[in-house]
Design a protein around this motif. Sequence first.
Motif, PDB file in Angstrom:
ATOM      1  N   ALA A  68      29.665  13.315 -53.690  1.00  0.00           N
ATOM      2  CA  ALA A  68      28.349  13.639 -53.142  1.00  0.00           C
ATOM      3  C   ALA A  68      27.357  12.489 -53.135  1.00  0.00           C
ATOM      4  CB  ALA A  68      27.747  14.809 -53.935  1.00  0.00           C
ATOM      5  N   ARG A  69      27.708  11.352 -53.710  1.00  0.00           N
ATOM      6  CA  ARG A  69      26.788  10.206 -53.736  1.00  0.00           C
ATOM      7  C   ARG A  69      27.199   9.181 -52.675  1.00  0.00           C
ATOM      8  NH1 ARG A  69      23.414  10.012 -58.262  1.00  0.00           N
ATOM      9  NH2 ARG A  69      24.036  11.362 -60.000  1.00  0.00           N
ATOM     10  N   LEU A  70      26.255   8.826 -51.816  1.00  0.00           N
ATOM     11  CA  LEU A  70      26.506   7.833 -50.767  1.00  0.00           C
ATOM     12  C   LEU A  70      25.466   6.722 -50.866  1.00  0.00           C
ATOM     13  CD1 LEU A  70      26.777  10.951 -49.335  1.00  0.00           C
ATOM     14  CD2 LEU A  70      27.912   9.511 -47.648  1.00  0.00           C
ATOM     15  N   ASN A  71      25.885   5.489 -50.651  1.00  0.00           N
ATOM     16  CA  ASN A  71      24.993   4.348 -50.759  1.00  0.00           C
ATOM     17  C   ASN A  71      24.720   3.731 -49.392  1.00  0.00           C
ATOM     18  OD1 ASN A  71      24.696   4.222 -53.682  1.00  0.00           O
ATOM     19  ND2 ASN A  71      26.856   3.681 -53.709  1.00  0.00           N
ATOM     20  N   PHE A  72      23.440   3.419 -49.164  1.00  0.00           N
ATOM     21  CA  PHE A  72      23.002   2.717 -47.958  1.00  0.00           C
ATOM     22  C   PHE A  72      22.181   1.502 -48.391  1.00  0.00           C
ATOM     23  CE2 PHE A  72      24.002   6.896 -46.522  1.00  0.00           C
ATOM     24  CZ  PHE A  72      24.408   6.777 -45.205  1.00  0.00           C
ATOM     25  N   GLN A  73      22.107   0.532 -47.514  1.00  0.00           N
ATOM     26  CA  GLN A  73      21.353  -0.677 -47.829  1.00  0.00           C
ATOM     27  C   GLN A  73      20.398  -0.990 -46.689  1.00  0.00           C
ATOM     28  OE1 GLN A  73      23.300  -4.694 -48.175  1.00  0.00           O
ATOM     29  NE2 GLN A  73      22.649  -4.482 -50.314  1.00  0.00           N
ATOM     30  N   LYS A  74      19.126  -1.223 -47.040  1.00  0.00           N
ATOM     31  CA  LYS A  74      18.134  -1.632 -46.047  1.00  0.00           C
ATOM     32  C   LYS A  74      18.351  -3.098 -45.683  1.00  0.00           C
ATOM     33  CE  LYS A  74      13.987  -0.359 -46.081  1.00  0.00           C
ATOM     34  NZ  LYS A  74      12.553  -0.280 -46.406  1.00  0.00           N
ATOM     35  N   GLY A  77      17.725  -5.573 -48.249  1.00  0.00           N
ATOM     36  CA  GLY A  77      18.664  -5.666 -49.366  1.00  0.00           C
ATOM     37  C   GLY A  77      18.512  -4.551 -50.376  1.00  0.00           C
ATOM     38  N   ALA A  78      17.466  -3.730 -50.255  1.00  0.00           N
ATOM     39  CA  ALA A  78      17.240  -2.631 -51.207  1.00  0.00           C
ATOM     40  C   ALA A  78      18.336  -1.578 -51.051  1.00  0.00           C
ATOM     41  CB  ALA A  78      15.873  -1.998 -50.967  1.00  0.00           C
ATOM     42  N   ASN A  79      18.861  -1.108 -52.160  1.00  0.00           N
ATOM     43  CA  ASN A  79      19.899  -0.074 -52.147  1.00  0.00           C
ATOM     44  C   ASN A  79      19.266   1.304 -52.232  1.00  0.00           C
ATOM     45  OD1 ASN A  79      22.302  -1.717 -52.100  1.00  0.00           O
ATOM     46  ND2 ASN A  79      21.815  -2.311 -54.201  1.00  0.00           N
ATOM     47  N   ILE A  80      19.689   2.193 -51.359  1.00  0.00           N
ATOM     48  CA  ILE A  80      19.204   3.576 -51.332  1.00  0.00           C
ATOM     49  C   ILE A  80      20.400   4.485 -51.578  1.00  0.00           C
ATOM     50  CG2 ILE A  80      17.979   5.343 -50.027  1.00  0.00           C
ATOM     51  CD1 ILE A  80      16.296   2.844 -50.548  1.00  0.00           C
ATOM     52  N   GLU A  81      20.314   5.341 -52.597  1.00  0.00           N
ATOM     53  CA  GLU A  81      21.411   6.269 -52.882  1.00  0.00           C
ATOM     54  C   GLU A  81      21.028   7.682 -52.445  1.00  0.00           C
ATOM     55  OE1 GLU A  81      24.209   6.815 -56.637  1.00  0.00           O
ATOM     56  OE2 GLU A  81      22.409   8.054 -56.817  1.00  0.00           O
ATOM     57  N   ASN A 111      15.818   5.478 -55.408  1.00  0.00           N
ATOM     58  CA  ASN A 111      15.053   4.320 -54.931  1.00  0.00           C
ATOM     59  C   ASN A 111      14.269   4.665 -53.672  1.00  0.00           C
ATOM     60  OD1 ASN A 111      14.175   1.718 -55.393  1.00  0.00           O
ATOM     61  ND2 ASN A 111      15.872   0.733 -54.316  1.00  0.00           N
ATOM     62  N   SER A 112      13.782   5.905 -53.632  1.00  0.00           N
ATOM     63  CA  SER A 112      13.115   6.432 -52.438  1.00  0.00           C
ATOM     64  C   SER A 112      11.889   5.618 -52.028  1.00  0.00           C
ATOM     65  CB  SER A 112      12.714   7.890 -52.687  1.00  0.00           C
ATOM     66  OG  SER A 112      12.053   8.430 -51.571  1.00  0.00           O
ATOM     67  N   LYS A 113      11.198   5.026 -53.009  1.00  0.00           N
ATOM     68  CA  LYS A 113       9.971   4.268 -52.696  1.00  0.00           C
ATOM     69  C   LYS A 113      10.256   3.062 -51.805  1.00  0.00           C
ATOM     70  CE  LYS A 113       7.465   5.649 -56.873  1.00  0.00           C
ATOM     71  NZ  LYS A 113       6.804   5.187 -58.126  1.00  0.00           N
ATOM     72  N   LYS A 114      11.502   2.601 -51.826  1.00  0.00           N
ATOM     73  CA  LYS A 114      11.858   1.444 -51.003  1.00  0.00           C
ATOM     74  C   LYS A 114      12.185   1.842 -49.561  1.00  0.00           C
ATOM     75  CE  LYS A 114      11.811  -1.755 -54.250  1.00  0.00           C
ATOM     76  NZ  LYS A 114      10.965  -2.980 -54.194  1.00  0.00           N
ATOM     77  N   GLU A 117      10.111   4.367 -44.142  1.00  0.00           N
ATOM     78  CA  GLU A 117      10.130   4.894 -42.776  1.00  0.00           C
ATOM     79  C   GLU A 117      11.437   4.532 -42.090  1.00  0.00           C
ATOM     80  OE1 GLU A 117       6.836   3.142 -40.815  1.00  0.00           O
ATOM     81  OE2 GLU A 117       7.633   1.100 -40.909  1.00  0.00           O
ATOM     82  N   GLY A 118      11.662   5.175 -40.930  1.00  0.00           N
ATOM     83  CA  GLY A 118      12.823   4.863 -40.122  1.00  0.00           C
ATOM     84  C   GLY A 118      14.107   5.460 -40.664  1.00  0.00           C
ATOM     85  N   SER A 119      15.187   5.121 -39.997  1.00  0.00           N
ATOM     86  CA  SER A 119      16.502   5.609 -40.410  1.00  0.00           C
ATOM     87  C   SER A 119      17.289   4.480 -41.055  1.00  0.00           C
ATOM     88  CB  SER A 119      17.262   6.164 -39.206  1.00  0.00           C
ATOM     89  OG  SER A 119      17.451   5.144 -38.232  1.00  0.00           O
ATOM     90  N   LEU A 120      18.361   4.865 -41.739  1.00  0.00           N
ATOM     91  CA  LEU A 120      19.278   3.908 -42.347  1.00  0.00           C
ATOM     92  C   LEU A 120      20.652   4.131 -41.748  1.00  0.00           C
ATOM     93  CD1 LEU A 120      18.264   4.229 -46.122  1.00  0.00           C
ATOM     94  CD2 LEU A 120      17.483   2.508 -44.475  1.00  0.00           C
ATOM     95  N   SER A 121      21.451   3.103 -41.689  1.00  0.00           N
ATOM     96  CA  SER A 121      22.773   3.275 -41.085  1.00  0.00           C
ATOM     97  C   SER A 121      23.780   2.325 -41.715  1.00  0.00           C
ATOM     98  CB  SER A 121      22.712   3.029 -39.571  1.00  0.00           C
ATOM     99  OG  SER A 121      22.350   1.687 -39.291  1.00  0.00           O
ATOM    100  N   ARG A 122      25.040   2.636 -41.481  1.00  0.00           N
ATOM    101  CA  ARG A 122      26.123   1.744 -41.887  1.00  0.00           C
ATOM    102  C   ARG A 122      27.342   2.050 -41.021  1.00  0.00           C
ATOM    103  NH1 ARG A 122      28.225   3.476 -47.862  1.00  0.00           N
ATOM    104  NH2 ARG A 122      29.934   2.107 -47.216  1.00  0.00           N
ATOM    105  N   ASP A 123      28.139   1.039 -40.780  1.00  0.00           N
ATOM    106  CA  ASP A 123      29.387   1.197 -40.039  1.00  0.00           C
ATOM    107  C   ASP A 123      30.535   1.299 -41.027  1.00  0.00           C
ATOM    108  OD1 ASP A 123      28.273   1.029 -37.407  1.00  0.00           O
ATOM    109  OD2 ASP A 123      28.064  -1.144 -37.677  1.00  0.00           O
ATOM    110  N   ILE A 124      31.382   2.296 -40.818  1.00  0.00           N
ATOM    111  CA  ILE A 124      32.450   2.566 -41.772  1.00  0.00           C
ATOM    112  C   ILE A 124      33.743   2.861 -41.010  1.00  0.00           C
ATOM    113  CG2 ILE A 124      30.903   3.465 -43.563  1.00  0.00           C
ATOM    114  CD1 ILE A 124      31.576   6.261 -42.658  1.00  0.00           C
TER     115      ILE A 124
END
Length: 409
Positions: A68-74, A77-81, A111-114, A117-124
């Motif tokens: 259930a935990r997924l990691n994204f990166q802005k 460089g900030a990591n958002i879980e 790390n919600s404060k980081k 706005e906007g969306s986050l994405s990653r290619d997998i």
Amino acid sequence: MNTQAIRIEDYTYELPENKIAKYPLQNRSDSKLLVFNQNIREYSFNDISSLLPPNSLLLFNNTKVIQARLNFQKQTGANIEIFCLEPVEPSDIAMIFQAKEKATWKCIVGNSKKWKEGSLSRDIYVNGTEVHLSISREKNMEDTQLIQFCWNSKDVSFGDLLDAIGNIPIPPYLNRKSEAIDTFRYQTVYSNHKGSVAAPTAGLHFTDEILAQIRKNNIHTAPVTLHVGAGTFKPVKSALIGEHEMHIEHFFVDMPTLDLILKYEEDITSVGTTTVRTLESLYWLGVKLLENKNELYVNQWDAYHLPQHYNLQEAIGRLKQYLIDEKRNILESHTGILIAPGYDFKVVNRLITNFHQPNSTLLLLVSAFTKGDNWKRIYDYALTHDFRFLSYGDSSLLYRGEESTQSKY
């Protein structure tokens, strides 16, 4: 006893950090087993099949923990879980994992404060297919946020995405990141139905070999399904129990299991507190139907206000009739039941469980089950005899308090 007036400070103890099991043992069944009945005795979990009475019923929770935990990166460089807690669209727990291209979950955002706005994405890559996955915030709530997941493949389900990039959500008190070993050791060997974000940890000690020996000893087994939420880790922060709000969890029980509960009345062992919550909630659902209440769920305080004169045969029998009338074979419901001292158990006679956190509703349940100050005797013994605590810790087999004496150890 006024359960709502219970002070949580009376249900705490000092748990040293070195007593918390940070990792599982090499072999599941090599954990220690404390047995509480007329006294306290110490065994290995390998002995469990010989300690349960023949011709009895063992019920366990066959839910499966999702990654259930997924990691994204802005780009900064900030990591958002993203920690998926509960499906929203589709809301059905089975359908959400089959969803294609879009799904919405209630989530905790690390790390919600980081992420302003906007969306986050990653290619997998999922099963050899390149997928573009993006997330956006739909709504902010008190402690959670609604997160919409979108991806560009009709051949990839949300379940496929979690399997490809998700991490197992091990408990926060382990103070470490999930590792490869957690992927299979933070699941029971009988896990079957995806939906939990925490394991029913009492079942982590069982192996296929032990289950086979249990059945060979004429101990019957059957599953229930309760999807464990993150609320299971929620400490009681209010001074009085009556001010604590219990988390809601969904459960499923089929008709054959209801039949077995009736057949083995007064000889039922529950594997874990989640199974206890399910089984005891069944009784109160039956009472609600007997009382002509059109509510097929159990609220936090229902067990302390509803009539208690119905026997188990009447309550479960009424549930069976409801399923027959509805032409269904599986009962689906949800429960927020709080089991604390003052609760009168209706279904469970024996409980297999781990050693729980101080100031927790799980410790309150153990206290209610063993009666009086017996929980203190049990935990004092475990602390002074090198038992390992919490999710990856050792186990106990507890008999209901009225079946026990007050002898020392």
